[in-house]
Motif scaffolding. Structure first.
Motif, short mmCIF file in Angstrom:
data_model
loop_
_atom_site.label_atom_id
_atom_site.label_comp_id
_atom_site.label_asym_id
_atom_site.label_seq_id
_atom_site.Cartn_x
_atom_site.Cartn_y
_atom_site.Cartn_z
N UNK A 183 0.82 -1.23 0.00
CA UNK A 183 0.00 0.00 0.00
C UNK A 183 0.85 1.27 0.00
N UNK A 184 1.94 1.28 0.77
CA UNK A 184 2.82 2.45 0.82
C UNK A 184 3.49 2.68 -0.53
N UNK B 281 13.01 5.63 8.91
CA UNK B 281 12.29 5.90 7.66
C UNK B 281 12.55 7.32 7.17
N UNK B 282 12.46 8.30 8.06
CA UNK B 282 12.61 9.70 7.66
C UNK B 282 14.05 10.01 7.23
N UNK B 283 15.00 9.37 7.87
CA UNK B 283 16.41 9.65 7.52
C UNK B 283 16.93 8.78 6.38
N UNK B 284 16.16 7.78 5.98
CA UNK B 284 16.67 6.80 5.01
C UNK B 284 17.02 7.40 3.66
N UNK B 285 16.18 8.29 3.14
CA UNK B 285 16.44 8.85 1.82
C UNK B 285 17.65 9.79 1.83
N UNK C 75 6.04 6.77 4.07
CA UNK C 75 6.17 6.56 5.51
C UNK C 75 4.85 6.76 6.22
N UNK C 76 4.13 7.80 5.83
CA UNK C 76 2.81 8.07 6.44
C UNK C 76 1.86 6.91 6.21
N UNK D 9 0.23 0.02 9.37
CA UNK D 9 0.89 -0.84 10.36
C UNK D 9 2.14 -1.52 9.85
N UNK D 10 2.58 -1.18 8.63
CA UNK D 10 3.82 -1.78 8.11
C UNK D 10 5.01 -1.34 8.96
N UNK D 11 4.92 -0.11 9.49
CA UNK D 11 5.90 0.39 10.46
C UNK D 11 5.14 0.74 11.72
#
Length: 430
Positions: free
Chosen positions: A179-180, A330-334, A419-420, A426-428
């Motif tokens: 879904x993401x 997640x936020x820092x990954x890119x 990420x949202x 619920x994936x994260x």
């Protein structure tokens, strides 16, 4: 002591590959073996290495046959009608052309290879962009967004590396992120619409037709199998469904699919060997790294170095922050794609982050999924640390700095959108 040895292992590994002193494969093998000699006996070290290699074998096999399968389908011309149809529909409208570029980039990146995506997409579309006076930055940027988001597929490099590093099945990592990923692709289409609208306002709509088939070489035309298009499409759809539904283990799915595709399209044994040989260089390079990574993670896990490093980090990280490890990763990954190569991040950094998060009750799969939302997925076509980026820039004839300034915020936005959705589904978990 184990913690110090672990950090030294990772530090030297990162130094060697980031400074390009040795190849990634050499660093993955020799660095952990060297430090392993100081932490355990020789027999135990051998057992750890063998266990590590065995654990990544399914991922290595899956990658090998995925590269062969999608490379074969591309050679047989499976994607040609889609590309040709899109180019006929867009005509001389910049808005439609940019959206079409995004869709073509997504389709051609089904094989998970940035290099092949850029080699197919950019040469096919660049003459059209230049003839209409459209921006080459838009072409490179939109293809980068499409390929980066599609790079999350299980047979793409980041997911395969995360699977190997954490010892988690690729389907377990990927399926909850579907879904993401879909949301990310929709976002890419929205960004493409925005760019296309600006280009249309700048240069207007022109009366123009473009023939993709004229851009193919004689050798490429000879290898095409247009009469088998629908059969190839059916086989590809069945393969993807089998992967998502896990009807069989992922490596088995690709092995069977490739064998069927090879016999269907190229019954002559000589032609079969030619098709395999064409894909061999890329396949061997990727698979060798995966097996070498098995040694790296096997030694670090078996000796207890990863656990020791995680305990050290737990003593430093505030407890209130620990439960948000998935979101932070997640936020820092890119952005970290611009600092770490995929091998450095997934094999050197991710296992420590995962073990640290485990101390706060965050499952390893959460950290793995968080990482692949940006680290060398949306980030790889902007990173100066990947050869594919320079292939993209060279083909599109744009400068790295201009490309990064133009598309960074939109690529980062893709990661944020995914990420949202990953948090909502619920994936994260946090």
């Amino acid at each position: 002591m184990l913690s110090i040895m672990g950090f030294l292992t990772i530090a030297i590994f990162l130094y060697l590959i980031l400074s390009k002193k040795v190849s990634v494969i050499v660093a993955l093998i020799l660095v952990p073996v060297f430090f392993g000699l100081f932490t355990t006996d020789l027999n135990s070290l051998g057992a750890m290495i063998l266990e590590g290699v065995t654990s990544v074998a399914p991922t290595g096999i899956m990658l090998a046959f995925a590269i062969l399968f999608f490379g074969l389908m591309s050679k047989a011309g499976l994607f040609d009608p889609i590309i040709s149809r899109i180019l006929k529909l867009v005509k001389g409208d910049p808005l439609k052309i940019v959206i079409g570029t995004a869709i073509i980039g997504m389709v051609t990146h089904l094989d998970g290879s940035g290099a092949s995506t850029f080699l197919i997409t950019i040469p096919a579309l660049l003459p059209l962009y230049e003839r209409l006076g459209m921006s080459r930055l838009v072409l490179a940027g939109v293809v980068a967004l499409s390929a980066g988001t599609m790079n999350i597929v299980p047979w793409g490099g980041p997911t395969a590396r995360a699977s190997s590093a954490l010892g988690i099945d690729t389907a377990t990592l990927f399926n909850p992120l579907i879904p993401a990923m879909i949301a990310g692709l929709i976002w890419v289409l929205f960004v493409s619409y925005y760019f296309g609208k600006k280009e249309r306002n700048r240069i207007g709509i022109q009366n123009f037709q473009y023939d993709f088939n004229q851009e193919l070489s004689e050798e490429e035309k000879k290898a095409r199998r247009p009469k088998l298009l629908w059969l190839n499409l059916l086989l590809t759809i069945l393969t993807i469904v089998a992967l998502v539904k896990v009807w069989l283990p992922l490596p088995v799915v690709f092995m069977v699919a490739f064998a069927l595709a090879l016999v269907m399209n190229y019954p002559n044994p000589k032609e079969q060997q030619e098709r395999i040989t064409e894909q061999a260089t890329g396949m061997v390079t990727v698979v060798s790294i995966i097996f070498a990574a098995g040694i790296f993670t096997g030694v670090l896990s078996g000796t207890g170095m990863i656990e020791a490093m995680a305990n050290t980090l737990v003593s430093i990280i505030p407890e209130s922050t620990g439960s948000f490890m998935g979101l932070i990763v997640a936020v820092t990954s890119m952005p970290l794609s611009l600092v770490f190569t995929p091998d450095a991040y997934y094999f050197g950094v991710l296992p420590v982050l995962s073990e640290t998060a485990a101390n706060y009750g965050v499952a390893a799969e959460n950290i793995g999924r968080a990482a692949i939302l940006g680290q060398m997925t949306t980030g790889f076509p902007l990173s100066p640390l990947t050869a594919a980026t320079f292939l993209l820039l060279g083909l599109a004839r744009v400068e790295l700095a201009d490309h990064q300034r133009f598309i960074f915020i939109w690529a980062f936005g893709t990661t944020i959108v995914m990420t949202i959705v990953a948090l909502i589904t619920g994936a994260i978990a946090i």
